[in-house]
Structures are given as C-alpha cells and as structure tokens.
Design an enzyme around this catalytic site. Structure first.
Site, PDB file in Angstrom:
ATOM      1  CG  ASP A  57      76.564  73.121  25.627  1.00 56.56           C
ATOM      2  OD1 ASP A  57      75.415  72.638  25.679  1.00 56.56           O
ATOM      3  OD2 ASP A  57      77.113  73.451  24.557  1.00 56.56           O
ATOM      4  CE  LYS A 120      70.094  69.526  24.948  1.00 56.07           C
ATOM      5  NZ  LYS A 120      71.201  70.437  24.592  1.00 56.07           N
ATOM      6  CD  GLU A 225      71.319  74.122  24.739  1.00 58.04           C
ATOM      7  OE1 GLU A 225      71.027  74.323  23.532  1.00 58.04           O
ATOM      8  OE2 GLU A 225      71.365  72.976  25.231  1.00 58.04           O
ATOM      9  CG  ASP A 251      72.173  77.160  20.343  1.00 53.40           C
ATOM     10  OD1 ASP A 251      72.883  76.373  19.698  1.00 53.40           O
ATOM     11  OD2 ASP A 251      72.042  77.090  21.575  1.00 53.40           O
TER      12      ASP A 251
END
Length: 654
Positions: A57, A120, A225, A251
């Site tokens: 992850d 990211k 994810e 999420d």
C-alpha cells in the site's frame, strides 16, 4: 477527428482472477539485521517453495507491506526495522546520505527543504496542473518544471543540487518497503502488487508502475485500494455466507479519497461502481489547521511566517499531532517553542473548531458516496456493510457523517484501517503467483474502469466508448464516419475523463490512419475498438470498413511519460544511491565500533597493554575514516573485519 456516426456497440463477457485471506493475529516482530549480519546475508527462497510476492500500500503519508504465508494460511503485516507496521512515505536528503521512512520523517522539522513527502500527489501529474501549483505553495521542498511539463523535485544531496522525477522519489519509498519485506522474510523479493486510489488516471497508474520497476520490483498488478480493502474484509466470510452482500468501501487516507461499491458472493468480488477524489485526505485537513494557526500568529504578533520553511514545518508537525489527539479528546493545544523570530506560539483548539474548519471537505465525502450509489443505480438501503478504511476515518465527525448518511447503520470496524489495503494486495499477490491455499485460488475479482474513455470528435467533444464503471476485462466497439469531403486520413485521439469537452479531460495517446480513398463526408465508415485487459492496459484500434486498413495503439506504453532509456537510467541511479546508503551505514558501523572500543579501553580491570592495544586500534580506525572519505565499501568492510578479528568479544556484543 471523427464525426458522429451511427452508434454501434458490442461487448464481450468480463472475466476476472482469483484472490484470497486476511490477518487473524499479529506476527511476532522480526529481529532487525545489524550491518555486520548483513555481510553474511544471502537472500534466497526456501527450497521447494515459491518466491514470495508482497502487497504494498503505497500511501500519501504512510506505506504498508504485507505477505501471504502459506505455512500459516494467512496474511502477515510486516513491521519495519523500528517495529512499526506502517512506514512514513518520506525521503530526506542530507550531507551524509539519504534517509528513508521513520529516519527521514524524524528529520523533516530540521531539514524541511530537503525532505520530500506526499509525493503521491505529484506522481503522474503535469507541472501546470492547478492541484500541483496549489500544493507547491504548501510544500517546503522545491518543485520545478521539467521536460514535457513534467514536475521535478529539487533537493541538496551531499552538497550537490539534484533533481528527481516523482517516480524516482516513489521508487525510493518502494525500495524501503522491499527491504522491510526482505529483512523479515530472509529472501529476495521481486514480485509485488502495488495499490493506487481507484480514481487514479492512466498517467498516475503507469507512473506508479514505473516507480516499482525503478525500485527493482516486478509489478504484477496495479490494484485499486478500495478493492483490496474489500478483499481484506470479505475473504474469511466467503465460505460462511451463502447470500450476496453489497459492501461499500469508504477509503479516506492521507491524500486521497475513494468510495467503491462491491458485491461479494462465494468468493467473487465484483466492483459495481467507484468514484473518488485524488486530492482529498488528511493532508488537506492539516493544511486548513496550519492556515488557521498562521493567521492567529499573525494576528497576535503581527508576524507572517509563510516564507519560513522551517517554522511552517514545525507548526505542521504540531498541527498533525493535534489532529490525532482530537480524535480521542474534545480539546487540545498546539504549542511550538521559538516558532518564529524567537516568539513562542501556543493556542487551544477544540474538536468543534477543527470540524468547522473542515466542514466543506467533510461534506464533500458524503456527496461522493451519493455519486457512487447513483452510478450503481442503488439506494443506500441496499448496502449491507459499510467498511471504513484509511487513517483519516479515525476522525469522529467522519464516522458520524457516514453513520448518519446510512440512517444509523454502524460502519464495520473489524479490519485495521491502516493495514487493510496492504492486506488485500498481499492476497492478490499470492493468487497471481499461484500459492497453494485453496481459498486463495477460489477467489475471483471483477474490477471496473474508474473513468470514461473515448475519442475526440469534430466539435472538440469527447465521444464515450467505454463508460466509467464498466467491468474489466472488456472489449467495446463504436462506429464513426468521416466529417469532411474527400478525407484521406483520420486522427484518433484517445481521452479519459468525465467532461463532454476534451480540453478538460486527459489525453492518453493518438494515432493516424492514412491512405483512405477520397469520398464524400459520411461515406467512409470506421470501427473503433477499446480493449482493456485485467491489468487495466488499454489497446485502441481503428479499422476502415471499406478497405480493411487498420491501426492500433497500446495506451499504457505511450502514456508512461518516461522512455525506456529514462527508466533504465533511473534504475542505474537507484542502484548507485543504494550503494551510497550501504557505504554510509558501513562507515557508521565502523565509527560506532571504534568509539565502543575506546570506551572499553578505559576499563581498569584490563591490563595496561590490552588497554593500549584497544585504544590504538580505535584511534587508527577513526583516523582512517577521517582521511578516507571516498573509500569504497570493500575497504570499509576490511577495516571492520580487522576490528572483528582483533576483538571478537566486542563484535559479539554488537
């Protein structure tokens, strides 16, 4: 460009692949390797077993790595060298070398301009993107425009200015996660599944895959994810429940937000709809709290700290701490000594005030739930289970908003919010390398396209060929026609996005068909096929019906931005940086042993000759280090070996 023709659609059945289980208990912590142990470390898979594949992850603020263990029939979350199960996605560059993970995060306050985090939010984006321009105002590190509008991060490394693409920084985080796994497993790890937000576009996905390649990993799959989290939640239930369950994954992480709706039955996970925001998460909540404190400091002391990177970084650290405390307390304080020009800063912040500051962002989360359910054509009463994932779901207001939205239905808290995504990715990785567990082999995943895909038309609009949330793998066709008289060539430009105007969407690639026989407009017909495989790799082909002329483009290869030569250069650079890291660790080990030897030489219980010998050896080692700054690792290891040979008892203690 193409004109609007007779709409013609064809599709093929979707398929999927198997997956499987999740963590029942936490494994014991591994014994970290010291540098001296690493000299004898010869990683290799156990005889008769498959080389392990890991799930990573790769988060905005923290990353996590997990592995499926055949001998235990379960997933294990792998702790790092500090014993932590999550690792900061941070890289810090110093005069001595490069720091990764926890060591890097610990240096951010003192070295903010050379500490890179939240990468990211930069990967796969253009320098001119509005989100990049806005983030640059908040980051202490410098970002400049590189070739083809690609952003580059500027840092000072060993006294030299260096520039890195986002893929390179992400690869450094992945190298850290790879090393964490290898230390724990005792063997080399090559295969990995890496997760990304469901709403990542093609550029961001390909850039993430490139980062894995640069890190020395074979990226078997880029996985969404929320889908990984659903597998972590649902695996142990597939043999118990005979009724289909509709699971909504909420999420909310450090930098991104996804909502996905899946149906789960007999080991088959089918994604029905997904939506999200790649720029909504804990970092944004921190930004608003920092902005609030900056304004308060200016109001109290008439001093503006926005131009001081170190002050802002220290304030941000305090605000992050306050945010976490407010998840369990209704009031806390934000205190920073000597924040700016010798002035201390202290303020009280209540949970209610924090919620008010972020009210708009919190509300946006519930709007995206509505959008996801609308895409799936489902009412909220049809959702059986709501699963909360990501570190930011610990905020009480978030939990309350979700529960209120579903009319009091309590969200599931059975899975660890920080570990669920890596957990599911490890199950997928185990399936892809064919590990033996029968339950892993039984599972099937059917994913969807997160964004609509289409081509541009003569009116600068986008004609959608593959609507978003279409199950993959899939193959769809649409018919088009020429739009001007005697047209002899047609340009096919492929876009992704939800706007009817192409200028607001993302260009994936383009190609041209030449040699078309001249004819009045509308006479020449073309078929355009969009073929997406299970990896999400898109192949677009066009065929002229009358002549049979055909051309195609594989989007994943066109859209990676980095060329094969650039990627190879980055792989070589990564090996160089790793060698520098190892050399730096070796120097530290030699210095530590020499200082330890000097300390032991003061022990009065030893003979005078022994004390003198120890002191001389230590002084010689320290002097050697001071005069051999450019020594290679082999030379440093030779000095280490001499100390080990001369004083084996000392080395046994270390």
């Amino acid at each position: 460009m193409l004109g609007w023709g007779e709409e013609e659609w064809e599709g093929v059945d979707t398929g999927g692949e198997a997956m499987g289980p999740w963590l029942k208990e936490r494994p014991s912590l591994p014994k970290p390797l010291t540098f001296l142990q690493e000299e004898e470390f010869r990683p290799m898979a156990s005889k008769g077993t498959k080389a392990p594949a890991i799930g990573i992850d790769l988060g905005t603020t923290y990353s996590c790595v997990a592995v499926w263990q055949d001998n235990h029939n379960r997933v294990e979350i792998i702790p790092n060298d500090q014993g932590n199960r999550i690792t900061p996605s941070c890289v810090t560059f110093t005069e001595e070398g490069r720091l990764l993970g926890d060591a890097a995060k610990n240096k951010t306050d003192m070295n903010p301009t050379n500490s890179v985090f939240a990468i990211k939010r930069l990967i796969g984006r253009r320098y001119s993107d509005s989100s990049v321009q806005n983030d640059m105002k908040l980051w202490p590190f410098k970002v400049v425009a590189g070739p083809k509008d690609r952003p580059k991060i500027v840092v000072n490394y060993r006294g030299i200015e260096k520039q890195f693409y986002a893929e390179e920084i992400s690869s450094m985080v992945l190298v850290k996660m790879k090393e964490v796994a290898e230390t724990y497993l005792g063997c080399i790890v090559k295969n990995a599944v890496i997760t990304v937000p469901a709403y990542f576009n093609d550029s961001q996905r390909q850039a993430t895959k490139n980062a894995g390649t640069i890190a020395g990993l074979n990226v078997m799959r880029i996985m969404d994810e929320p889908t990984a989290a659903a597998i972590a939640y649902g695996f142990d239930k597939i043999t118990k429940d005979s009724k289909k369950k509709r699971v909504l994954i909420f999420d909310l992480g450090g930098g991104t937000f996804d909502v996905s709706l899946l149906s789960v039955l007999h080991g088959k996970f089918v994604v029905q709809a997904t939506t999200g925001d790649t720029h909504l998460g804990g970092e944004d909540f921190d930004d608003l709290l920092v902005d609030h404190c900056v304004k308060e400091f200016k109001k109290k002391y008439n001093k503006d700290i926005t131009g001081n990177a170190k002050s802002l970084r220290r304030l941000r650290t305090a605000c992050e701490r306050a945010k976490r405390i407010l998840s369990s307390s209704v009031m806390t304080s934000i205190d920073v000594d000597y924040l700016y020009e010798g002035v201390d800063f202290s303020t009280r912040i209540s949970r209610a005030r924090f919620e008010e500051l972020n009210k708009e962002l919190f509300t946006r989360c519930t709007h995206l739930i509505e959008k996801c359910l609308g895409d799936a054509k489902m009412d909220k009463t049809g959702v059986d289970v709501v699963v909360l994932v990501g570190g930011s779901i610990r905020i009480p207001k978030i939990q309350q908003l979700v529960q209120d939205f579903f009319d009091g239905k309590k969200p599931c808290k059975e899975i660890h919010p920080d570990e669920a995504v890596a957990h599911g990715a490890a199950i997928q990785a185990a399936n892809l390398i064919g590990q033996r567990d029968k339950e892993v082999q039984k599972l099937v995943l059917v994913d969807v396209t997160p964004l609509s895909l289409g081509v541009d038309t003569v009116d600068e609009g986008m004609s959608v060929v593959v609507p978003r949330n279409t199950p993959i793998p899939t193959k769809l066709k649409r018919g088009f026609e020429t739009n001007i008289d005697n047209q002899t060539s047609v340009r096919i430009a492929v876009y992704e996005g939800e706007s009817a105007e192409i200028k607001y969407n993302n260009l994936l690639g383009e190609f041209e068909i030449d040699g078309i026989d001249p004819a009045p407009k509308g006479v020449t017909k073309l078929d355009v096929w969009f073929d997406i495989d299970a990896d999400g790799i898109l192949t677009v082909s066009a065929k002229v019906k009358s002549s049979g002329q055909k051309k195609e483009i594989v989007i994943s290869k066109q859209n990676g931005e980095l060329t094969a030569a650039e990627i190879q250069k980055m792989i070589e650079d990564a090996a160089h940086y790793k060698a520098e890291d190892e050399k730096h660790k070796a120097r530290i080990s030699l210095e530590y042993l020499a200082e330890k030897l000097k300390s032991m030489a003061l022990d009065s219980a030893r003979s005078a000759s022994e004390m003198k010998s120890m002191e001389d050896k230590a002084e010689n080692a320290i002097a050697w280090l001071e005069t051999n700054h450019l020594a290679e690792i082999g030379e440093i290891n030779k000095q280490l070996k001499e100390l080990k040979t001369s004083f084996p008892a000392l080395c046994e203690e270390n």
